[in-house]
Design a protein around this motif. Structure first.
Motif, short mmCIF file in Angstrom:
data_model
loop_
_atom_site.label_atom_id
_atom_site.label_comp_id
_atom_site.label_asym_id
_atom_site.label_seq_id
_atom_site.Cartn_x
_atom_site.Cartn_y
_atom_site.Cartn_z
N VAL A 125 -26.94 50.82 16.34
CA VAL A 125 -27.39 49.51 15.90
C VAL A 125 -26.17 48.73 15.42
O VAL A 125 -25.35 49.25 14.67
N PHE A 126 -26.05 47.47 15.88
CA PHE A 126 -24.99 46.61 15.39
C PHE A 126 -25.54 45.78 14.23
O PHE A 126 -26.59 45.15 14.34
N LYS A 127 -24.82 45.80 13.11
CA LYS A 127 -25.21 45.02 11.95
C LYS A 127 -24.02 44.16 11.51
O LYS A 127 -22.88 44.64 11.49
N GLY A 128 -24.31 42.93 11.16
CA GLY A 128 -23.22 42.06 10.76
C GLY A 128 -23.71 40.84 10.01
O GLY A 128 -24.89 40.49 10.02
N VAL A 129 -22.76 40.18 9.35
CA VAL A 129 -23.02 38.92 8.66
C VAL A 129 -22.15 37.86 9.35
O VAL A 129 -20.92 37.97 9.34
N LEU A 130 -22.78 36.86 9.93
CA LEU A 130 -22.08 35.85 10.70
C LEU A 130 -21.10 35.07 9.83
O LEU A 130 -21.24 35.02 8.60
N PRO A 131 -20.09 34.45 10.46
CA PRO A 131 -19.17 33.60 9.69
C PRO A 131 -19.94 32.61 8.83
O PRO A 131 -20.91 32.00 9.27
N GLY A 132 -19.49 32.46 7.61
CA GLY A 132 -20.19 31.60 6.67
C GLY A 132 -21.09 32.36 5.73
O GLY A 132 -21.41 31.89 4.64
N GLY A 133 -21.52 33.56 6.13
CA GLY A 133 -22.29 34.42 5.26
C GLY A 133 -23.75 34.09 5.12
O GLY A 133 -24.46 34.72 4.33
N GLN A 134 -24.28 33.14 5.89
CA GLN A 134 -25.67 32.73 5.70
C GLN A 134 -26.64 33.52 6.56
O GLN A 134 -27.78 33.76 6.16
N TYR A 135 -26.21 33.95 7.75
CA TYR A 135 -27.12 34.58 8.69
C TYR A 135 -26.68 36.01 8.99
O TYR A 135 -25.49 36.34 8.92
N LYS A 136 -27.66 36.83 9.34
CA LYS A 136 -27.42 38.25 9.56
C LYS A 136 -27.87 38.66 10.95
O LYS A 136 -28.81 38.10 11.52
N ILE A 137 -27.19 39.68 11.47
CA ILE A 137 -27.54 40.28 12.76
C ILE A 137 -27.95 41.72 12.51
O ILE A 137 -27.27 42.46 11.80
N TRP A 138 -29.07 42.12 13.11
CA TRP A 138 -29.49 43.52 13.14
C TRP A 138 -30.04 43.75 14.54
O TRP A 138 -31.17 43.43 14.83
N ASP A 139 -29.19 44.29 15.41
CA ASP A 139 -29.53 44.36 16.83
C ASP A 139 -29.58 45.82 17.29
O ASP A 139 -28.56 46.50 17.35
N HIS A 140 -30.78 46.28 17.59
CA HIS A 140 -30.94 47.66 18.08
C HIS A 140 -31.28 47.69 19.56
O HIS A 140 -31.65 48.74 20.08
N LYS A 141 -31.12 46.54 20.25
CA LYS A 141 -31.54 46.45 21.65
C LYS A 141 -30.37 46.43 22.64
O LYS A 141 -30.58 46.66 23.82
#
Length: 615
Positions: A67-83
């Protein structure tokens, strides 16, 4: 375009990430771990990842997912991608990840980026890596948002629910909201602070509307009428997603708080002194069905839980003190559902201002059914009652997640936490510390928790050498457990499985008194399967204040100091259960610590009474 990352689990390490920047370099390597992409890329940017153990051998990824997890530049949005990841060589520890367009929405450097490996409920996180997204000045059409693929998968199933339930929107939405609640419980436990905004939900809903229209699942008139219901239900069910509360009143198990209850609770709220430490102790709700009562509905116990949660914003901690479920249902799946539902409501049924800790009681493992089976009471000849393990209990109440900053031993069912603002140490014990690995001749656990209560070596070592150590001189300690501190008649004689046993309770009391008096001793017991040998040493620490041992189990109020400290029994959260001093309507107790007067004040709700104890 492909890139490569290589991590050595257990050996690679890095310096702490600076607060105002994100630039990683391996402490023991000249090989920087970084990636670079460009806005609007969709599937064209891939990374190949290799994982090795600390000895350089490949990490076996058989049966695992990345699973890729991250916080986008700026810190407002998050990614949680298991696909978007694929295991390409499990034996060699290699997988491939393809970055989706949503991961390339904002130019700049990711605030955090890492992969997490999941297998059979366990997690293994790699080191973070630098991930930069270059600006695309030609095409700027991505609207940034959270990209949480488990939620998006579930969101897409709403269409399937509409088809499956043949237009029964109430049934479809009930199932969908239940699945949403379960998922968000998982999300909140896994990633703190996920904010799926209502704006994004409405955007997704708009896309769903177009899809339903295009597929012709409903006539336009039917769709227009029903989509209003869907919109409202979704908005109501998900309005609280910006906070760690996944459910609203339409999903709550148990009934709503009545007008009379609200009036009583508002009066109680007005008396709460928030300048002092406040602990709300609710015990013995027996959610599911109280087996020895008539006219007892399965929701009664949890209704009292909802009244307790009404004080969530005023108290420091809420403890549900064991026998959270009744544990007598013939259906194992039913038992598991009862416990999961209760845990969900307890942890997420209010805005989580207060800490929330669940203790195990003698009904929580479902061995009441096992006792009945061994007495010859069973629904069919081929029936054998499965029981709920300690690990399953810990999983249901998310103890391993340490949701409230408590200290536990290996994510277990006993804990402690300090409250420095109030100079309090709270300790919660597992008074059903049975040896589950020891089996009877019928294959079930030898010591059924319904009658065999007590403590074993590992927990008592933890109590004496961790939980009661390093307590500041001006702190007050409070211990909560399911059962009373007073030893019983059959604690060391375990031959009768129908008697109540509290093995090693006397030894626990000795540990506490050593702690109070600044003493040391060697504490032993040779009861088979419950053998202990614990050394205490509180001489250097010195004497410490112990306000009370607070418990349930008896279902009625009483107290004693015969064990060397306040041993306070609280009323049950269910109606009268056959005990002479039982509660006819149930209740719970609010404990307020007054350090100046060295008193513990109880404010009772329901059938609970107001009491005061000096320490």
């Amino acid at each position: 375009m492909s890139m490569y990352l290589k991590f050595r689990i257990g050996k690679d390490k890095r310096k702490l990430v600076p607060i105002n920047g994100f630039e990683l370099k391996d402490a023991d390597s000249n090989n920087p771990q970084w990636l670079q992409g460009r806005q609007n890329e969709d599937g064209g940017r891939q990374v190949f990842v290799e994982l090795e153990d600390e000895n350089g051998a490949p990490v076996n990824l058989t049966g695992a997912s990345a699973v890729f997890k991250g916080v986008l530049p700026g810190g407002q949005y998050k990614i949680w991608d298991h696909k978007s990841s694929t295991i390409i060589d499990a034996q060699a520890g290699r997988f491939r990840y393809t970055f989706p367009k949503r991961a390339m929405a904002i130019a700049g450097s990711y605030k955090q980026a890492y992969f997490e490996i999941l297998r059979e409920g366990t997690k293994l996180a790699t080191l973070e890596f630098n991930f930069e997204v270059l600006a695309d000045l030609v095409e700027e059409n991505i609207i940034p948002s959270d990209y949480i693929t488990p939620f998006e998968d579930l969101y897409g199933k709403l269409k399937e629910y509409l088809v499956k339930f043949n237009g029964d929107f109430d049934a479809a939405m009930a199932q969908w909201k239940k699945d949403v609640a379960n998922l968000i419980t998982e999300l909140n436990a896994d990633i703190s602070g996920i904010n799926l905004t209502i704006t994004e939900i409405q955007t997704q809903l708009a896309g769903l509307e177009e899809k339903i229209k295009a597929d012709g699942l409903l006539t336009q008139a039917e769709f227009d009428a029903q989509i209003k219901i869907v919109n409202k239900n979704i908005a109501d069910a998900l309005a609280k997603l910006e906070h760690p509360v996944p459910v609203d009143a339409s999903i709550i198990i148990g009934g709503p708080i009545s007008a009379d209850e609200k009036n009583a609770l508002d009066k109680l709220r007005s008396t709460v002194d928030t300048s002092k430490f406040n602990l709300l102790f609710l015990n013995d709700p027996h959610y599911g069905m109280q087996s020895d009562l008539t006219n007892y509905g399965p929701r009664y116990g949890i209704n009292h839980l909802n009244t307790a949660l009404y004080l969530d914003d005023l108290v420091n901690v809420i403890v549900t003190g064991g026998d959270n479920i009744d544990g007598h249902l013939d259906s194992y799946a039913g038992l598991m559902s009862d416990e999961k539902n209760y845990a969900l409501e307890f942890i997420y049924g209010s805005p989580n201002h207060a800490d929330k800790f669940a203790l195990r009681g003698n009904h929580d493992d479902g061995t009441l059914r096992l006792r009945n089976y061994r007495k010859g009471i069973q629904p069919s000849p081929d029936y054998f009652p499965k029981t709920i393990s300690r690990d399953e209990f810990n999983s249901h109440f998310q103890n391993g997640q340490l949701l409230f900053g408590e200290q536990r031993q290996e994510g277990g069912s006993y804990l402690y936490k300090d409250y420095p603002d109030f100079k309090v140490r709270l300790i919660g014990l597992d008074s059903n510390d049975t040896p589950e690995d020891i089996k009877a001749s019928d294959g079930g656990v030898k010591y059924s928790g319904i009658n065999y209560m007590g403590y074993r070596q590992k927990q008592l070592d933890w109590l004496a050498n961790i939980a009661l150590q390093n307590v500041p001189e001006d702190y007050v300690t409070i211990i909560v457990a399911h059962v009373q501190a007073t030893p019983g008649q059959y604690d060391d004689d375990l031959t009768d499985p129908m008697q109540s046993h509290y093995t090693n309770q006397k030894q626990v009391n000795q540990i506490i008194n050593d702690f109070k008096n600044g003493q040391s001793s060697v504490i032993t017991n040779n009861v088979k399967d419950w053998e202990i040998n614990v050394k205490t040493n509180f001489v250097q620490q010195g004497k410490r204040d112990m306000a009370a041992w607070i418990h349930g189990h008896l279902h009625y109020e009483e107290s004693t100091t015969s064990n060397g400290f306040n041993d306070i029994s609280c009323i049950s959260s269910i109606p009268y259960t056959g005990f002479d001093n039982g509660s006819k309507n149930g209740g719970w107790s609010l404990f307020t610590l007054d350090r100046d007067s060295r008193k513990l004040k109880i404010t009772g709700y329901g059938m609970a009474t107001n009491r005061n104890f000096s320490y």
